[in-house]
Design a protein around this motif. Structure first.
Motif, PDB file in Angstrom:
ATOM      1  N   LEU A  35      78.883  61.411  40.171  1.00  0.00           N
ATOM      2  CA  LEU A  35      79.145  61.776  40.800  1.00  0.00           C
ATOM      3  C   LEU A  35      78.184  63.070  40.976  1.00  0.00           C
ATOM      4  N   GLN A  36      78.248  63.360  42.634  1.00  0.00           N
ATOM      5  CA  GLN A  36      77.262  63.495  43.203  1.00  0.00           C
ATOM      6  C   GLN A  36      77.625  65.326  43.751  1.00  0.00           C
ATOM      7  N   GLN A  37      76.767  66.249  43.268  1.00  0.00           N
ATOM      8  CA  GLN A  37      77.136  67.215  43.861  1.00  0.00           C
ATOM      9  C   GLN A  37      75.425  67.678  45.108  1.00  0.00           C
ATOM     10  N   HIS A  38      75.805  68.556  45.972  1.00  0.00           N
ATOM     11  CA  HIS A  38      74.838  67.923  47.200  1.00  0.00           C
ATOM     12  C   HIS A  38      74.191  70.174  46.898  1.00  0.00           C
ATOM     13  N   GLY A  41      76.924  72.373  46.640  1.00  0.00           N
ATOM     14  CA  GLY A  41      77.737  72.994  45.830  1.00  0.00           C
ATOM     15  C   GLY A  41      78.599  71.971  45.639  1.00  0.00           C
ATOM     16  N   GLY A  42      79.098  71.531  46.739  1.00  0.00           N
ATOM     17  CA  GLY A  42      80.470  70.560  46.164  1.00  0.00           C
ATOM     18  C   GLY A  42      80.312  69.306  45.928  1.00  0.00           C
ATOM     19  N   ILE A  43      81.118  69.092  44.606  1.00  0.00           N
ATOM     20  CA  ILE A  43      80.596  67.451  43.740  1.00  0.00           C
ATOM     21  C   ILE A  43      81.864  66.507  44.635  1.00  0.00           C
ATOM     22  N   ALA A  83      69.752  65.242  46.189  1.00  0.00           N
ATOM     23  CA  ALA A  83      71.246  65.426  45.914  1.00  0.00           C
ATOM     24  C   ALA A  83      71.429  65.558  44.382  1.00  0.00           C
ATOM     25  N   GLY A 103      72.336  65.861  34.849  1.00  0.00           N
ATOM     26  CA  GLY A 103      72.512  65.916  36.202  1.00  0.00           C
ATOM     27  C   GLY A 103      71.176  65.380  36.145  1.00  0.00           C
TER      28      GLY A 103
ATOM     29  N   GLN B  37      80.516  75.836  35.973  1.00  0.00           N
ATOM     30  CA  GLN B  37      78.756  75.024  35.779  1.00  0.00           C
ATOM     31  C   GLN B  37      78.232  76.331  35.839  1.00  0.00           C
ATOM     32  N   PHE B  90      84.802  74.594  39.196  1.00  0.00           N
ATOM     33  CA  PHE B  90      85.568  74.221  40.479  1.00  0.00           C
ATOM     34  C   PHE B  90      86.820  73.556  40.112  1.00  0.00           C
ATOM     35  N   GLY B 106      85.032  74.753  44.788  1.00  0.00           N
ATOM     36  CA  GLY B 106      84.319  75.997  43.833  1.00  0.00           C
ATOM     37  C   GLY B 106      84.512  77.280  44.494  1.00  0.00           C
TER      38      GLY B 106
END
Lengths: 110, 112
Positions: A35-38, A41-43, A83, A103, B37, B90, B106
Motif C-alpha cells: 500500500l502507498q500512503q501519501h 493521508g489517503g491510502i 510517501a 511502514g 491508524q 479508514f 479517512g
C-alpha cells in the motif's frame, strides 16, 4: 514480535535512484499487499500478490513464499514517489484478517 | 467513479457521546473492513464484514460496533467513546478477501 516487519523504517533517496523496501512476515499467508500512503493521508493499494512478481510502471513487487519475504522496488525514483509504503498480509488461517507492517517512509529529493 | 466514502472526515467529540462514522462503497463489493491508524502502532483491523449481515472481529474490536444491513454501507459505531479511541480511521472494501482493497479517505477522530 510483529507478524510483519518492514525495513528500512525511513529511506531518503536522490531522484533517479533505484529503491528497495523489504517486508518479512512470520505467518502463512493467502496474499501480501503493498500500500502507498501519501502525506495527505489517503491510502492506495499498489499490489496484491501471492507468488512471483508483478510490475506496474516503475514499481515492481516480488515475493518469495518459502522465505516469507517480499520486496517493493521503485526504478528511476521521483519526488512524487515520496510517501509511506506499507506491507500487509492476509493470513492463511483467516484471509479476512489483515496484518500490517509499520511502514517505510520514503523521501525522494530532487 | 468507483469510490469508498466516509463521513465525517473530521470529528471532535467528548467522552461518552455516542457517534457513528459512515462508510459507503459503490462497487458492489462483498468485503468491507474498518481500520484504525495510530502513530507507532500502524494500521490495525477493527472489524470486517464478508457480506450483508456477516461481520467478525479484527485485531482491536473493543469499544466498537458495526452493522452490515446493506451491501454498500458499513457504519462504525462508538457507543461510548473514550480518549484512547482518538485515531485516524479508514474504511476499505474489496470484491472478496483477499483481494485488492479500496480505501476511503479517512476520518480523523478526537475524543476529549
Amino acid at each position: 514480535k510483529n507478524e510483519v516487519e518492514q525495513s528500512p523504517q525511513n529511506l531518503t533517496a536522490q531522484e533517479g535512484e533505484f529503491i528497495t523496501i523489504n517486508c518479512s512476515y512470520s505467518v502463512g499467508i493467502s496474499a501480501l499487499h503493498w500500500l502507498q500512503q501519501h502525506p495527505g493521508g489517503g491510502i492506495v493499494s499498489l499490489f496484491m500478490l501471492s507468488s512471483g512478481k508483478k510490475k506496474h510502471g516503475r514499481l515492481i513487487a516480488t515475493i518469495n513464499i518459502q522465505e516469507k519475504h517480499s520486496s517493493l522496488h521503485i526504478t528511476a525514483s521521483h519526488p512524487r514517489d515520496s510517501a509511506v509504503y506499507i506491507c500487509a498480509v492476509s493470513p492463511y488461517r483467516n484471509n479476512n484478517d489483515m496484518r500490517f507492517g509499520a511502514g517505510t517512509r520514503l523521501t525522494v529529493k530532487p | 467513479e468507483a469510490q469508498v466514502t466516509q463521513n465525517p472526515r473530521y470529528l471532535i467529540t467528548v467522552t461518552g457521546k455516542k457517534l457513528t462514522v459512515t462508510c459507503s462503497q459503490n462497487m458492489n463489493h462483498e468485503y468491507m473492513s474498518w481500520y484504525r491508524q495510530d502513530p507507532g502502532l500502524g494500521l490495525r483491523q477493527i472489524y470486517y464484514s464478508m457480506n450483508v449481515e456477516v461481520t467478525d472481529k479484527g485485531d482491536v474490536p473493543e469499544g466498537y460496533k458495526v452493522s452490515r444491513k446493506e451491501k454498500r454501507n458499513f457504519p462504525l459505531i462508538l457507543e461510548s467513546p473514550s480518549p484512547n479511541q482518538t485515531s485516524l480511521y479508514f474504511c476499505a472494501s474489496s470484491v472478496q478477501s483477499p483481494y485488492e482493497q479500496y480505501f476511503g479517505p479517512g476520518t480523523r477522530l478526537t475524543v476529549t
